[in-house]
Design a protein around this motif. Structure first.
Motif, short mmCIF file in Angstrom:
data_model
loop_
_atom_site.label_atom_id
_atom_site.label_comp_id
_atom_site.label_asym_id
_atom_site.label_seq_id
_atom_site.Cartn_x
_atom_site.Cartn_y
_atom_site.Cartn_z
N GLY A 1 12.14 -20.79 -9.42
CA GLY A 1 13.40 -19.89 -10.72
C GLY A 1 14.00 -18.85 -9.86
N ALA A 2 13.67 -18.38 -9.00
CA ALA A 2 14.41 -17.13 -8.08
C ALA A 2 15.48 -17.73 -7.39
N MET A 3 15.05 -19.06 -6.54
CA MET A 3 16.10 -19.79 -5.99
C MET A 3 17.27 -20.25 -6.86
N LEU A 4 16.72 -20.95 -7.99
CA LEU A 4 17.73 -21.63 -8.99
C LEU A 4 18.54 -20.43 -9.55
N LEU A 5 18.04 -19.43 -9.80
CA LEU A 5 19.06 -18.25 -10.04
C LEU A 5 19.99 -17.56 -9.42
N SER A 6 19.79 -17.68 -8.16
CA SER A 6 20.61 -17.26 -7.07
C SER A 6 21.74 -18.43 -6.60
N PHE A 7 21.09 -19.49 -6.55
CA PHE A 7 22.07 -20.41 -5.75
C PHE A 7 22.52 -21.36 -6.76
N TYR A 8 22.41 -21.30 -8.17
CA TYR A 8 22.93 -22.35 -8.88
C TYR A 8 23.67 -21.60 -9.86
N HIS A 9 24.80 -21.86 -10.31
CA HIS A 9 25.32 -21.24 -11.48
C HIS A 9 25.81 -21.98 -12.63
N GLY A 10 26.32 -22.99 -12.76
CA GLY A 10 26.72 -23.89 -13.91
C GLY A 10 27.81 -23.27 -14.77
N HIS A 11 27.62 -23.37 -16.09
CA HIS A 11 28.69 -22.87 -16.76
C HIS A 11 28.34 -21.42 -17.47
N ILE A 12 29.51 -20.87 -17.61
CA ILE A 12 29.13 -19.23 -18.00
C ILE A 12 28.68 -19.22 -19.50
N VAL A 13 27.37 -18.53 -19.62
CA VAL A 13 27.02 -18.29 -21.04
C VAL A 13 27.71 -17.37 -21.70
N GLY A 14 28.05 -17.52 -23.01
CA GLY A 14 29.01 -16.76 -23.64
C GLY A 14 28.43 -15.47 -24.32
N MET A 15 28.35 -14.70 -23.67
CA MET A 15 27.71 -13.32 -24.08
C MET A 15 28.58 -12.33 -24.43
#
Length: 372
Positions: free
Chosen positions: A143-157
């Motif tokens: 999960g840490a690797m995914l959080l850091s190296f994969y972005h994807g679409h922006i979450v509308g916050m």
């Protein structure tokens, strides 16, 4: 119930403290402060902050300080303080705070492997608790690797309503060719080396806590030794007096915060938690730091939240709870075994019928391992 709850709260608050250190330290480095100077000041301020507590709180209960104890504390200072922090802050100077936090999450895996090698943690892969610890650790790191190296679409916050003018200026300077550079190999490599050094500290500290159960005194001596070690390293690296100046408010804040909160307080709390629940329990909380940093970066530095950030956060929390469940189940099984042995001894002494004993040793049919 309180004994089960307090280590959990303490470790979560520690990660909040470390998240603040990552932000303030990165801003101090971007203002021109050298990482080795920051590490030296961190140890000095930590020693000054924790020494009075060690003197007043443990003067009557402090065990005798022997040469073997001093040698163990020296090893703790070399690994958990000097090597860990020198590698981490130099690596942070060559990469971003997010990547540094992500790569630091090899810590649970390294600690689990080392703890298993030194027999401080049982693998127990044939039991549900052992499987949960192994899989939970892998899920946390993934999960840490995914959080850091994969972005994807922006979450509308939306955008944060908090605006920190100093951080805005530092970000502007950094984007226009600021004071710090980047190295796609050196920075990550040093951060991972710091995680391995920290994992070694967890193992050594686990044994030191048993031999010398005085966390305040142990932390004071460790920080004092580390302050000498880091100052010598810093002086060899930075000769100019201007490099050691704390005239900049951010340099002073970063040094005080890192020393008092993330050294003096953190090492005492971690030593206490290791004594209560073992090294793996403490180290597995480190992935939470990424989640907290992501939230603070959005709120204070106006960074965007991405799908990868959200997905990685869920994996981190899920893996964390898996390890906590496995560790909690393992502790309860050990305690149940000890109570069972005690009842067997009492049976031999008092002549209790075996059928009655079998009924007494039956485990409860329900009850959450996490909620108590």
């Amino acid at each position: 119930m309180l004994d089960d709850f307090m280590p959990l709260v303490a470790n979560v608050l520690l990660q909040v403290g470390y998240a603040g250190m990552n932000i303030t330290s990165k801003l101090a480095l971007e203002s021109g402060m050298k990482p080795l100077v920051l590490v030296a000041y961190r140890q000095i301020f930590a020693t000054i902050a924790i020494a009075p507590l060690a003197f007043f709180l443990e003067r009557k209960t402090r065990p005798k300080i022997t040469m073997p104890i001093l040698f163990q504390i020296f090893l703790c200072s070399m690994t958990g303080a000097t090597a860990n922090q020198v590698f981490y802050f130099v690596g942070l100077n060559y990469t971003t705070a997010t990547v540094a936090c992500a790569l630091n999450n090899v810590l649970p895996a390294a600690t689990f492997v080392l703890a298993a090698i030194f027999r401080q943690e049982a693998m127990g892969i044939k039991k549900a608790s052992g499987v949960a610890k192994v899989l939970g650790t892998l899920i946390c790191v993934g999960g840490a690797m995914l959080l850091s190296f994969y972005h994807g679409h922006i979450v509308g916050m939306g955008e944060s309503k908090v605006h920190w003018n100093y951080a805005d200026r530092m970000s502007s300077n950094d984007s226009s060719g600021g004071t710090t550079g980047s190295n796609s190999f050196l920075g990550p490599f040093l951060v991972m080396a710091s995680a391995v050094a920290w994992a070694i500290w967890f193992i050594i500290q686990g044994q030191t806590s048993k031999n010398f159960p005085a966390p305040y005194t142990c932390t004071t001596i460790m920080c004092f030794m580390a302050s000498i070690e880091c100052t010598i390293i810093g002086i060899f690296s930075e000769h100019k007096p201007s490099a050691w100046s704390l005239s900049s408010p951010m340099r002073l804040i970063a040094s005080l915060y890192a020393g008092i909160i993330c050294n003096a307080v953190a090492f005492c709390v971690m030593s206490w938690c290791i004594q209560k629940r073992g090294p793996l329990y403490v180290s597995v909380f480190s992935p939470l730091l990424l989640v907290i940093v992501a939230i603070l970066s959005w709120a204070l530095l106006r960074e965007k939240l991405y799908v990868g950030t959200v997905a990685g956060s869920f994996l981190i929390v899920g893996g964390l709870y898996a390890v906590l469940w496995g560790k909690d189940k393992e502790v309860k099984q050990i305690k149940g075994g000890e109570r069972g042995e005690g009842k067997v001894e009492a049976t031999k002494a008092g002549g209790v019928d075996n059928d009655d004993l079998e009924l007494q040793l039956q485990p409860p049919l329900k009850g959450s391992q996490l909620g108590g």
